[in-house]
Design a protein around this motif. Structure first.
Motif, short mmCIF file in Angstrom:
data_model
loop_
_atom_site.label_atom_id
_atom_site.label_comp_id
_atom_site.label_asym_id
_atom_site.label_seq_id
_atom_site.Cartn_x
_atom_site.Cartn_y
_atom_site.Cartn_z
N UNK A 11 0.92 -1.03 0.02
CA UNK A 11 -0.12 0.02 -0.13
C UNK A 11 0.81 1.15 -0.08
N UNK A 12 0.46 2.30 -0.75
CA UNK A 12 1.16 3.54 -0.59
C UNK A 12 1.13 4.06 0.77
N UNK A 13 2.19 5.21 0.73
CA UNK A 13 2.31 5.97 2.17
C UNK A 13 0.84 6.61 2.55
N UNK A 14 0.25 7.16 1.57
CA UNK A 14 -1.05 7.87 2.05
C UNK A 14 -2.13 6.90 2.46
N UNK A 15 -1.94 5.63 2.15
CA UNK A 15 -3.04 4.55 2.78
C UNK A 15 -2.46 4.25 4.07
N UNK A 16 -1.07 4.08 4.30
CA UNK A 16 -0.50 3.61 5.61
C UNK A 16 -0.39 4.58 6.67
N UNK A 17 -0.58 5.79 6.36
CA UNK A 17 -0.20 6.73 7.33
C UNK A 17 -1.25 6.63 8.64
N UNK A 18 -2.44 6.51 8.25
CA UNK A 18 -3.64 6.43 9.32
C UNK A 18 -3.52 5.20 10.23
N UNK A 19 -2.70 4.29 9.82
CA UNK A 19 -2.39 2.91 10.70
C UNK A 19 -1.27 3.23 11.72
N UNK A 20 -0.30 4.32 11.53
CA UNK A 20 0.84 4.50 12.44
C UNK A 20 0.37 5.31 13.66
N UNK A 21 0.97 4.89 14.82
CA UNK A 21 0.74 5.61 16.11
C UNK A 21 1.19 4.78 17.12
N UNK A 22 0.81 5.08 18.64
CA UNK A 22 0.95 4.36 19.36
C UNK A 22 -0.33 3.58 20.20
N UNK A 23 -0.02 2.21 20.25
CA UNK A 23 -1.19 1.40 20.75
C UNK A 23 -0.83 0.88 22.00
N UNK A 24 -1.74 0.86 22.94
CA UNK A 24 -1.57 0.25 24.37
C UNK A 24 -2.47 -0.92 24.57
N UNK A 25 -2.08 -1.82 25.39
CA UNK A 25 -3.01 -2.91 25.86
C UNK A 25 -2.60 -3.40 27.46
N UNK A 26 -3.66 -3.81 27.91
CA UNK A 26 -3.57 -4.18 29.38
C UNK A 26 -3.28 -2.91 30.33
N UNK A 27 -4.17 -1.91 30.44
CA UNK A 27 -4.32 -0.96 31.28
C UNK A 27 -2.85 -0.11 30.80
N UNK A 28 -2.61 -0.05 29.60
CA UNK A 28 -1.38 0.74 29.48
C UNK A 28 -0.07 0.02 29.67
N UNK A 29 -0.13 -1.16 30.04
CA UNK A 29 1.01 -1.97 30.70
C UNK A 29 2.14 -2.18 29.33
N UNK A 30 1.39 -2.34 28.07
CA UNK A 30 2.12 -2.89 27.11
C UNK A 30 1.92 -1.56 25.85
N UNK A 31 2.92 -1.45 25.21
CA UNK A 31 2.99 -0.41 24.46
C UNK A 31 3.54 -0.82 22.89
N UNK A 32 2.94 -0.48 21.96
CA UNK A 32 3.35 -0.77 20.53
C UNK A 32 3.22 0.40 19.51
#
Length: 324
Positions: free
Chosen positions: A242-263
């Protein structure tokens, strides 16, 4: 008068010599063009053969990824002592968990042809050739090294059982009972399972995944270089670019388990996987890590904005929230 004739003769002779030289140079140039064309045609034939080779290797890799991931899950259950007598009684795979492994055959004959032809490659193939060399000489080598270690582990397990377990060569019901009791309680067996899990279920599996995804990237690069209009084979096409224009919206910080895990999800230049986490897209909003085993589905709100993703890890679901 004589001098004039001699001068004309010399001019004539030099002209003849010049014509011969020019003719030779033209012939050599034509021969050079012909040789260059033949070399380029041979290069294209070899690259076409590498495409066929890669398709086989990727498919063989997929079968091993699925198989060893299943083995890895079973070995974890063994080590966590979550299995009972009936589990072993109903599963030949469990009873042969560390005494068998999946067949892997990675071809490289077309690659060897390319290496033999390397000095005659046109400079425009240099970057592509470097990709191919890295795939075969580095990534494939790691896979083959790990696979050889799996074979060694299986041989050691078979040898240990054949020398220390009276039930090993027998097939009567009471001997299967002895086998299962051994697998439920013997500490040496647990050690062998742990060793196999480290080599096969973790190291080999990771390297096999890396090889397959890199092989898909190389396949697509060759396909593009050759200007082919044919569709990708299914095993290659399942990973989307996929081109950058499509992928941009997926980028960011994601957390799991009361923010104990970060991706952090951030995509690289290839446009089909993350730089660090090796998340590959198979379609919009759907990605994977382990070939239809560990699945990721991005979640959108009513405004069609991504709010997180649902991660299915070996049958268990986790919800990761997007915070940035």
């Amino acid at each position: 008068m004589v001098d004039n004739k001699t001068g004309k003769y010399l001019i004539y002779a030099l002209s003849e010599i010049l014509l011969v030289v020019v003719g030779i140079l033209i012939a050599l140039q034509i021969e050079g063009w012909k040789e260059e064309k033949e070399n380029n045609e041979k290069t294209k034939v070899i690259l076409g053969q590498i495409l066929t080779e890669l398709e086989h290797n990727v498919l063989s890799g997929v079968n091993n990824i699925i198989g060893f991931n299943k083995k890895d899950s079973l070995m974890k259950q063994v080590l966590d002592r979550k299995l009972a007598y009936q589990d072993y009684a109903e599963s030949d795979e469990l009873r042969s968990l560390i005494t068998s492994y999946y067949w892997l055959e990675l071809y490289n004959s077309a690659y060897q042809k390319l290496m033999a032809h390397q000095e005659k490659l046109d400079p425009t193939y240099i970057v592509l050739t470097e990709q191919i060399v890295n795939l075969y000489s580095t990534t494939m080598y790691r896979v083959q090294e790990e696979y050889a270690q799996i074979g060694d582990n299986v041989d050691r397990a078979v040898k240990h059982m054949s020398m220390n377990c009276p039930w090993y060569s027998n097939t009567l019901p009471q001997h299967m009972d002895q086998q299962i009791e051994y697998m439920l309680s013997d500490p040496i067996y647990f050690n062998m399972v742990k060793s196999m899990k480290g080599i096969g279920g973790e190291n080999f599996l990771k390297n096999m995944i890396d090889f397959n995804h890199e092989a898909i990237d190389v396949y697509k690069a060759i396909h593009k270089k050759l200007g082919l209009n044919t569709p990708y084979p299914e095993v290659v096409d399942r990973i989307k670019d996929y081109p950058e224009s499509v992928l941009n919206e997926y980028e960011g910080i994601y957390t799991f388990g009361n923010k104990s895990h970060e991706l952090q999800v951030k995509f690289g230049k290839l446009g089909n996987h993350t730089e660090q986490n090796w998340i590959y897209f198979t379609e919009p909003d759907r990605a994977e890590y382990l070939y239809e085993i560990d699945l990721i589905e991005f979640i959108r709100n009513e405004d069609s904005l991504i709010t997180g993703f649902e991660y299915t890890y070996r049958g268990e679901k986790q919800y990761w929230s997007k915070v940035d």
